[in-house]
Design an enzyme around this catalytic site. Structure first.
Site, mmCIF file in Angstrom:
data_model
loop_
_atom_site.group_PDB
_atom_site.id
_atom_site.type_symbol
_atom_site.label_atom_id
_atom_site.label_comp_id
_atom_site.label_asym_id
_atom_site.label_seq_id
_atom_site.Cartn_x
_atom_site.Cartn_y
_atom_site.Cartn_z
ATOM 1 N NE ARG A 168 59.960 34.045 45.068
ATOM 2 C CZ ARG A 168 58.520 33.225 45.078
ATOM 3 N NH1 ARG A 168 58.797 32.356 43.991
ATOM 4 N NH2 ARG A 168 57.383 34.383 45.003
ATOM 5 C CE LYS A 176 55.902 25.274 41.852
ATOM 6 N NZ LYS A 176 54.946 26.229 41.501
ATOM 7 C CG ASP A 177 58.932 29.228 41.330
ATOM 8 O OD1 ASP A 177 58.410 29.005 40.137
ATOM 9 O OD2 ASP A 177 58.670 28.950 42.605
ATOM 10 C CB THR A 191 45.343 28.519 37.592
ATOM 11 O OG1 THR A 191 46.183 28.044 37.383
ATOM 12 C CG2 THR A 191 44.500 28.317 36.193
ATOM 13 C CB SER A 228 49.603 27.662 35.754
ATOM 14 O OG SER A 228 50.019 26.255 34.795
ATOM 15 N NE ARG A 267 51.675 22.982 35.157
ATOM 16 C CZ ARG A 267 50.858 22.670 36.189
ATOM 17 N NH1 ARG A 267 50.191 21.142 35.895
ATOM 18 N NH2 ARG A 267 51.432 22.529 37.523
ATOM 19 N NE ARG A 268 48.674 24.406 39.320
ATOM 20 C CZ ARG A 268 49.550 25.382 39.305
ATOM 21 N NH1 ARG A 268 49.071 26.024 39.950
ATOM 22 N NH2 ARG A 268 50.037 24.818 40.208
ATOM 23 C CE LYS A 269 43.031 30.374 29.624
ATOM 24 N NZ LYS A 269 43.129 31.549 29.110
ATOM 25 N NE ARG A 297 51.746 36.263 39.470
ATOM 26 C CZ ARG A 297 52.051 37.264 38.460
ATOM 27 N NH1 ARG A 297 52.497 38.056 37.743
ATOM 28 N NH2 ARG A 297 53.681 37.884 39.754
ATOM 29 N N GLY A 298 50.289 35.976 42.729
ATOM 30 C CA GLY A 298 50.286 36.359 44.172
ATOM 31 C C GLY A 298 50.704 34.958 44.926
ATOM 32 C CG ASN A 299 51.786 34.853 49.347
ATOM 33 O OD1 ASN A 299 50.614 35.296 49.649
ATOM 34 N ND2 ASN A 299 52.082 36.859 49.434
ATOM 35 C CB THR A 311 47.756 36.644 47.833
ATOM 36 O OG1 THR A 311 48.953 37.399 48.948
ATOM 37 C CG2 THR A 311 46.706 37.517 47.029
ATOM 38 N NE ARG A 312 49.367 31.687 43.282
ATOM 39 C CZ ARG A 312 50.139 31.394 42.325
ATOM 40 N NH1 ARG A 312 49.587 30.486 41.814
ATOM 41 N NH2 ARG A 312 50.981 31.511 41.744
ATOM 42 C CB CYS A 342 57.465 32.322 25.698
ATOM 43 S SG CYS A 342 58.014 32.820 23.825
#
Length: 313
Positions: A11, A83-84, A127, A129, A131-133, A149-151, A154-155, A242
């Protein structure tokens, strides 16, 4: 080896390029004279930035274009954050190597408040995620957790531009890009378990490319492979296609050739949370992951995941 040039698909984000360039340098160091080229690509997950990952398809969003190009012969291998990667790979492709795991933790970036505990009531936290939320809301149900969102770059920019009190990012990504000094707290694993394979890099190749698989064997870290096999088996059992709020983390046990696997399934609002651990022989990693998944599903996780599936479909 027959080839004198190989092509790595990656990517185009800065973190993805760091990862691909790291593997490129390891290959060139291991095989002097070998030419290693990078082919940069943009995936669906990189293009759609205005919707939560759970709404647009989850993990495969960051791998599909690379995998299609590999199957058609355009690239020889692809480098991903483990993880992706989906737990099931397309026919004809395989996970050839998993690198030694870097820090798997989740980081708080909060210039003003520094730690999760210090955040004021109702603070806005970013976030992408589930999972984190879910795990954060279990500890701090008052927080206003918003999609981010974003790289990485960006975040970090959105932290100020969108008035977040804090954002949560992977420690590994921040440190790899030279942003380790932005981390104000690493969340304890007793509070937040990481994503499957977080901190490790995965190298994917064509299944029938034995030359490439032999070439990459030196990058494989057996301890990380065993632990992440358990994690991926856990996720494969609970995922159902999902994006789901689960964390799972395996480490070598104090007993030789054994591992400990710990996992959590939580409701989206964090109010219900099921967490457990299991230990056993490292050579039975997948079975351990599935056994732990069955325990958590039976404890109440199944009901949570059914509810989430209805919401996402």
């Amino acid at each position: 080896m027959k080839k004198d040039t190989i092509v790595i698909g990656t990517r185009s984000s800065k973190l993805a390029l760091w990862q691909a360039e790291y593997i490129q340098s390891r290959l060139e160091e291991q095989y002097p004279g070998l030419k290693v080229e990078l082919k940069k690509m943009t995936t669906k997950g990189d293009k759609i930035l205005d919707a939560p990952l759970a709404k647009i398809g989850g993990k495969g969003l960051f791998t599909k274009e690379l995998e299609m190009d590999m199957l058609s012969g355009g690239i020889d291998l692809a480098v991903h954050s483990l993880k992706d990667m989906p737990t099931e790979l397309p026919a004809g492709l395989c996970l050839t190597a998993v690198t030694k795991r870097f820090d798997p933790g989740d980081a708080v970036v909060s210039p003003e408040f520094k730690t999760l505990e210090n955040l004021p009531q109702g603070a806005k936290v970013g976030t992408s995620s589930l999972r984190r939320k879910a795990q954060l809301l279990h500890v701090r149900p008052d927080l206003n957790i918003c999609d981010l969102r974003g790289n990485v770059n960006t975040r970090l920019a959105k932290l100020e531009s969108e008035n977040f009190a804090a954002i949560i990012l992977a420690v590994a990504g921040l440190k790899r890009l030279g942003f380790g000094d932005r981390i104000t707290e690493v969340l304890p694993r007793a509070m937040v378990l990481p994503a499957v394979g977080q901190g490790a890099l995965a190298i994917e190749t064509r299944e029938d490319d034995t030359d490439m698989r032999e070439l990459l064997a030196f990058l494989n870290d057996e301890a990380t492979v065993q632990c992440t096999r358990a994690e991926r088996a856990f996720l494969g059992r609970v995922e159902g296609g999902c994006q789901v709020p689960v964390g799972v983390y395996a480490v070598p046990d104090t007993q030789p050739e054994h591992i400990v696997v710990e996992a959590v399934i939580a409701s989206l609002d964090g109010q219900r949370l099921y967490r457990d651990k299991i230990s056993g022989k490292a050579c039975e990693a997948e079975a351990l992951g599935v056994e732990l998944a069955e325990k958590l599903l039976a404890a109440g996780g199944e009901e949570i995941l059914q509810e989430i599936g209805l919401l996402q479909n």
